[in-house]
Design a protein around this motif. Structure first.
Motif, PDB file in Angstrom:
ATOM      1  N   TRP A  55       0.824  -1.212   0.000  1.00  0.00           N
ATOM      2  CA  TRP A  55       0.000   0.000   0.000  1.00  0.00           C
ATOM      3  C   TRP A  55       0.852   1.254   0.000  1.00  0.00           C
ATOM      4  O   TRP A  55       0.433   2.298  -0.515  1.00  0.00           O
ATOM      5  CB  TRP A  55      -0.928  -0.010   1.213  1.00  0.00           C
ATOM      6  N   ARG A  56       2.045   1.153   0.554  1.00  0.00           N
ATOM      7  CA  ARG A  56       2.924   2.319   0.572  1.00  0.00           C
ATOM      8  C   ARG A  56       3.280   2.750  -0.847  1.00  0.00           C
ATOM      9  O   ARG A  56       3.337   3.943  -1.148  1.00  0.00           O
ATOM     10  CB  ARG A  56       4.196   1.986   1.373  1.00  0.00           C
ATOM     11  N   GLU A  57       3.509   1.768  -1.726  1.00  0.00           N
ATOM     12  CA  GLU A  57       3.842   2.095  -3.112  1.00  0.00           C
ATOM     13  C   GLU A  57       2.648   2.716  -3.830  1.00  0.00           C
ATOM     14  O   GLU A  57       2.801   3.606  -4.661  1.00  0.00           O
ATOM     15  CB  GLU A  57       4.291   0.820  -3.840  1.00  0.00           C
ATOM     16  N   ILE A  58       1.446   2.251  -3.498  1.00  0.00           N
ATOM     17  CA  ILE A  58       0.250   2.824  -4.100  1.00  0.00           C
ATOM     18  C   ILE A  58       0.087   4.284  -3.676  1.00  0.00           C
ATOM     19  O   ILE A  58      -0.194   5.163  -4.499  1.00  0.00           O
ATOM     20  CB  ILE A  58      -0.996   1.998  -3.715  1.00  0.00           C
ATOM     21  N   LEU A  59       0.271   4.556  -2.394  1.00  0.00           N
ATOM     22  CA  LEU A  59       0.157   5.941  -1.910  1.00  0.00           C
ATOM     23  C   LEU A  59       1.255   6.821  -2.498  1.00  0.00           C
ATOM     24  O   LEU A  59       1.027   7.996  -2.820  1.00  0.00           O
ATOM     25  CB  LEU A  59       0.225   5.952  -0.379  1.00  0.00           C
ATOM     26  N   LYS A  60       2.448   6.261  -2.640  1.00  0.00           N
ATOM     27  CA  LYS A  60       3.546   7.013  -3.238  1.00  0.00           C
ATOM     28  C   LYS A  60       3.224   7.388  -4.678  1.00  0.00           C
ATOM     29  O   LYS A  60       3.483   8.521  -5.116  1.00  0.00           O
ATOM     30  CB  LYS A  60       4.826   6.161  -3.177  1.00  0.00           C
ATOM     31  N   THR A  61       2.649   6.451  -5.426  1.00  0.00           N
ATOM     32  CA  THR A  61       2.268   6.736  -6.806  1.00  0.00           C
ATOM     33  C   THR A  61       1.161   7.779  -6.861  1.00  0.00           C
ATOM     34  O   THR A  61       1.165   8.667  -7.722  1.00  0.00           O
ATOM     35  CB  THR A  61       1.796   5.446  -7.503  1.00  0.00           C
ATOM     36  N   ALA A  62       0.200   7.701  -5.921  1.00  0.00           N
ATOM     37  CA  ALA A  62      -0.919   8.649  -5.901  1.00  0.00           C
ATOM     38  C   ALA A  62      -0.458  10.075  -5.608  1.00  0.00           C
ATOM     39  O   ALA A  62      -1.145  11.039  -5.970  1.00  0.00           O
ATOM     40  CB  ALA A  62      -1.950   8.212  -4.870  1.00  0.00           C
ATOM     41  N   ALA A  63       0.707  10.221  -4.957  1.00  0.00           N
ATOM     42  CA  ALA A  63       1.226  11.554  -4.643  1.00  0.00           C
ATOM     43  C   ALA A  63       2.290  12.025  -5.625  1.00  0.00           C
ATOM     44  O   ALA A  63       2.894  13.084  -5.430  1.00  0.00           O
ATOM     45  CB  ALA A  63       1.804  11.549  -3.225  1.00  0.00           C
ATOM     46  N   ASP A  64       2.514  11.262  -6.690  1.00  0.00           N
ATOM     47  CA  ASP A  64       3.578  11.565  -7.641  1.00  0.00           C
ATOM     48  C   ASP A  64       3.045  12.433  -8.778  1.00  0.00           C
ATOM     49  O   ASP A  64       2.136  12.023  -9.505  1.00  0.00           O
ATOM     50  CB  ASP A  64       4.129  10.255  -8.211  1.00  0.00           C
ATOM     51  N   ARG A 112       8.053   2.836 -13.163  1.00  0.00           N
ATOM     52  CA  ARG A 112       7.591   2.280 -11.899  1.00  0.00           C
ATOM     53  C   ARG A 112       8.311   0.971 -11.643  1.00  0.00           C
ATOM     54  O   ARG A 112       8.560   0.203 -12.569  1.00  0.00           O
ATOM     55  CB  ARG A 112       6.084   2.024 -11.920  1.00  0.00           C
ATOM     56  N   VAL A 113       8.625   0.701 -10.374  1.00  0.00           N
ATOM     57  CA  VAL A 113       9.321  -0.530 -10.018  1.00  0.00           C
ATOM     58  C   VAL A 113       8.336  -1.581  -9.527  1.00  0.00           C
ATOM     59  O   VAL A 113       8.243  -2.672 -10.061  1.00  0.00           O
ATOM     60  CB  VAL A 113      10.390  -0.262  -8.934  1.00  0.00           C
ATOM     61  N   GLU A 114       7.587  -1.236  -8.481  1.00  0.00           N
ATOM     62  CA  GLU A 114       6.701  -2.216  -7.872  1.00  0.00           C
ATOM     63  C   GLU A 114       5.479  -2.487  -8.741  1.00  0.00           C
ATOM     64  O   GLU A 114       5.011  -1.616  -9.461  1.00  0.00           O
ATOM     65  CB  GLU A 114       6.238  -1.711  -6.494  1.00  0.00           C
ATOM     66  N   LYS A 115       4.972  -3.707  -8.642  1.00  0.00           N
ATOM     67  CA  LYS A 115       3.764  -4.052  -9.386  1.00  0.00           C
ATOM     68  C   LYS A 115       2.596  -3.179  -8.953  1.00  0.00           C
ATOM     69  O   LYS A 115       1.777  -2.757  -9.778  1.00  0.00           O
ATOM     70  CB  LYS A 115       3.418  -5.529  -9.171  1.00  0.00           C
ATOM     71  N   GLU A 116       2.500  -2.912  -7.638  1.00  0.00           N
ATOM     72  CA  GLU A 116       1.416  -2.060  -7.170  1.00  0.00           C
ATOM     73  C   GLU A 116       1.544  -0.653  -7.728  1.00  0.00           C
ATOM     74  O   GLU A 116       0.549   0.002  -8.033  1.00  0.00           O
ATOM     75  CB  GLU A 116       1.395  -2.010  -5.641  1.00  0.00           C
ATOM     76  N   GLY A 117       2.799  -0.176  -7.869  1.00  0.00           N
ATOM     77  CA  GLY A 117       3.011   1.144  -8.448  1.00  0.00           C
ATOM     78  C   GLY A 117       2.579   1.192  -9.894  1.00  0.00           C
ATOM     79  O   GLY A 117       1.972   2.171 -10.353  1.00  0.00           O
ATOM     80  N   LYS A 118       2.887   0.126 -10.650  1.00  0.00           N
ATOM     81  CA  LYS A 118       2.442   0.068 -12.045  1.00  0.00           C
ATOM     82  C   LYS A 118       0.927   0.024 -12.131  1.00  0.00           C
ATOM     83  O   LYS A 118       0.315   0.715 -12.940  1.00  0.00           O
ATOM     84  CB  LYS A 118       3.049  -1.158 -12.732  1.00  0.00           C
ATOM     85  N   GLY A 119       0.316  -0.798 -11.283  1.00  0.00           N
ATOM     86  CA  GLY A 119      -1.137  -0.897 -11.295  1.00  0.00           C
ATOM     87  C   GLY A 119      -1.796   0.413 -10.908  1.00  0.00           C
ATOM     88  O   GLY A 119      -2.779   0.831 -11.515  1.00  0.00           O
ATOM     89  N   ALA A 120      -1.228   1.090  -9.882  1.00  0.00           N
ATOM     90  CA  ALA A 120      -1.801   2.364  -9.448  1.00  0.00           C
ATOM     91  C   ALA A 120      -1.626   3.434 -10.516  1.00  0.00           C
ATOM     92  O   ALA A 120      -2.519   4.268 -10.733  1.00  0.00           O
ATOM     93  CB  ALA A 120      -1.149   2.806  -8.137  1.00  0.00           C
TER      94      ALA A 120
END
Length: 577
Positions: A327-336, A465-473
């Motif tokens: 979830w941290r990667e998702i929040l990081k992507t949402a703030a990018d 994006r590195v993480e899968k969650e980051g790519k998905g987000a």
């Protein structure tokens, strides 16, 4: 001679084993309970076995063996032909890697492109149905037809979050259900008897297609390295212009041969173009792999190579979708802010992407052609776009660059739309044949431009994006904002603006300029971030510890941009421009 004793022989054997363990290992011996058993002497030991002697037969569908899942076997040092820190040989060759990529190119990407072709066909064939009798039979006004287009995108936007379902449900199950769903809904459109019934079906079609299309680029990123993605996304997205071309050609045949049939041509069109998806969904269940490690069309050895080349520590996708989200990667992507720049590029490009495929038959008909001629003339621009998208994606991957191609196509598309709008505005000063020729010819670069731009925007968004969650987000943000563009695009060409549609063409020209401007801005931002990453990487490298006589800067000796990735330990990327 008498001084030679077993220990000396053992030392020699040990030394030999250490120097040759890159290629050979003795056949292991062990007791039933797994405890070590003393093996025979070297003189009685059987033949050595090749460590890399994986049977190249179709052990299809089986998960990787325990040995292949071993953490030491999957060490990142041993990947992509880079010398591990211990100086041992790479775990696979470039020929093995190339063969794995070719297998994915032949078995995975074309099938996904077929699925996207069917989905785009079912979404855009309403433009062909309109001039095949839909509007007259259901007595639709221009405003009601626009609402049929808008209803699809309203639910398409609201259900963009389903992109993340690729991380929760095995893809072969999820994709099959999506394909079957939109096939049934698209077929049921042939039963519509009123505006209300058809608008409900269009909304349901938006839900089923939102669950599939936006997540496929993320799904492909599980199988390809990021410098390989543009061409494969291009192969996938190029199915859209191919579908539109196919829809126009098929609509021509359906209208021609079913004009005197028992049901209206537009009903036949919806049924013939919708139901094949239901049949293909059955094949999708068996042909779609959940991960590289479970691809049925790869041998056991190839599945190991496919997983290792992606530098993944999690070999089995079943572990991945069963694990907790980052979830941290998702929040990081949402703030990018980079995610939102790409999303607004997508929004701007979608204004043109969503409008031309569903309005082009009408636009061409208003140039003075018959309905049947308009169906036929709608196909060639999309065939040209199909070829241009593939060439652009291939060149982008070869040069490992996105923005130059994106900016060029956006500008060319903008100028083409502007030429159509200017011709319509000044049509009184031009001969009718010349104005028709300019408007039709300008459709070709306009269509090729926005289809190519869409491909590069989606790929560029995931590249960094590195993480899968980051790519998905990032894909979710891209689509939630970007798919609002069709809410405007589907209302650009009302009947009252015909036959010249100056306002709609000028609007598309403006938004393609916006795409080029945002691409320039994102490129400048990424260049600055790259300089900061490279500077900090070199600082850490120079101060880094020594690993078995090899300094950290040895990790950068491969000469490719990815060699800088992960070298600082905090998963910072060198961004693709």
């Amino acid at each position: 001679m008498a001084d030679l004793h077993p220990s000396g022989t053992g030392n020699a054997s040990s030394t030999s084993s250490e120097t040759s363990n890159q290629r050979f290992t003795p056949v292991s011996y062990g007791s039933d309970d797994g405890s070590a058993e003393p093996g025979p002497t070297m003189s009685s030991m059987g033949p050595l076995r090749l460590q890399t002697n994986f049977d190249d037969h179709a052990d299809v569908g089986d998960p990787l063996s325990d040995y292949e899942n071993d953490a030491e076997y999957n060490r990142r040092d041993n990947l992509e032909g880079k010398p591990p820190r211990g100086g041992s040989a790479p775990r696979y060759t470039s020929e093995e890697e190339s063969e794995v990529v070719r297998r994915f190119d032949r078995r995975l990407v074309p099938f996904l492109a077929l699925l996207y072709l069917l989905s785009f066909l079912d979404r855009s064939n309403i433009g062909n149905a309109k001039i095949a009798g839909l509007q007259d039979d259901l007595q639709l006004t221009s405003s009601q037809y626009e609402w049929l287009l808008t209803a699809f995108y309203i639910t398409y936007i609201l259900f963009e979050w389903m992109t993340l379902m690729y991380r929760l449900v095995p893809p072969h199950i999820y994709i099959s259900l999506c394909v079957c769903g939109w096939g049934l809904v698209a077929s049921f459109q042939c039963l519509a008897t009123s505006f209300g019934g058809l608008v409900v079906l269009r909304a349901l079609l938006g839900i089923t297609e939102a669950a599939f299309g936006p997540g496929v680029p993320f799904y492909l990123s599980l199988f390809y390295r990021r410098h390989e993605l543009a061409f494969r996304n291009g192969l996938f997205i190029s199915a859209a212009p191919l579908a539109t071309s196919f829809a126009s050609s098929l609509a021509y045949l359906i209208v021609k041969f079913s004009s005197d049939g028992p049901i209206s041509p537009w009903r036949t069109l919806f049924l013939i173009e919708g139901f094949p998806s239901v049949i293909v969904a059955v094949f999708a269940w068996f042909l779609i792999p959940d991960s590289p490690g479970r691809a049925r069309f790869l041998s056991r050895r190839q599945r190991v190579v496919a997983q290792q080349r992606l530098e993944e520590n999690t070999v089995d996708y079943q572990q991945s979708y069963g694990s907790r989200f980052n979830w941290r990667e998702i929040l990081k992507t949402a703030a990018d802010p980079k995610a939102y720049i790409a999303a607004f590029m997508f929004f701007s490009c979608n204004v043109a992407f969503s409008s031309m495929p569903v309005f082009l038959p009408t636009i061409i008909k208003d140039m003075g052609y018959t309905s049947l001629q308009a169906q036929a003339l709608s196909a060639p621009p999309y065939l040209v776009a199909f070829v241009v998208v593939l060439l652009t994606a291939y060149a982008s991957d070869r040069s490992r660059s996105r923005s130059p191609y994106l900016i060029a196509h956006a500008l060319i598309s903008s100028l083409s739309y502007l030429a159509i709008a200017a011709t319509g505005y000044f049509h009184t000063h031009l001969p009718p044949w010349l104005s028709t020729f300019i408007r039709y010819i300008s459709v070709y670069p306009a269509v090729a431009g926005f289809f190519s731009a869409i491909t590069l925007i989606i790929t560029w968004s995931m590249d960094n994006r590195v993480e899968k969650e980051g790519k998905g987000a990032s894909i979710a943000i891209l689509n939630i904002i970007g798919q609002c563009g069709p809410l405007l695009g589907t209302r650009l060409y009302p009947d009252t603006d015909g036959p010249w549609y100056v306002r709609g063409m000028a609007t598309c020209s403006f938004f393609m300029i916006v795409v080029a401007g945002l691409a320039v801005g994102l490129r400048i931002l990424l260049q600055r971030m790259n300089r900061a990453v490279v500077d900090s990487t070199y600082t850490i490298v120079q101060a880094g510890p020594v690993y078995r006589g090899e300094e950290r800067d040895g990790l950068m000796g491969g000469g490719r941009r990815e060699d800088l990735e992960h070298s600082t330990g905090d998963r910072r990327l060198v961004y693709i421009l």
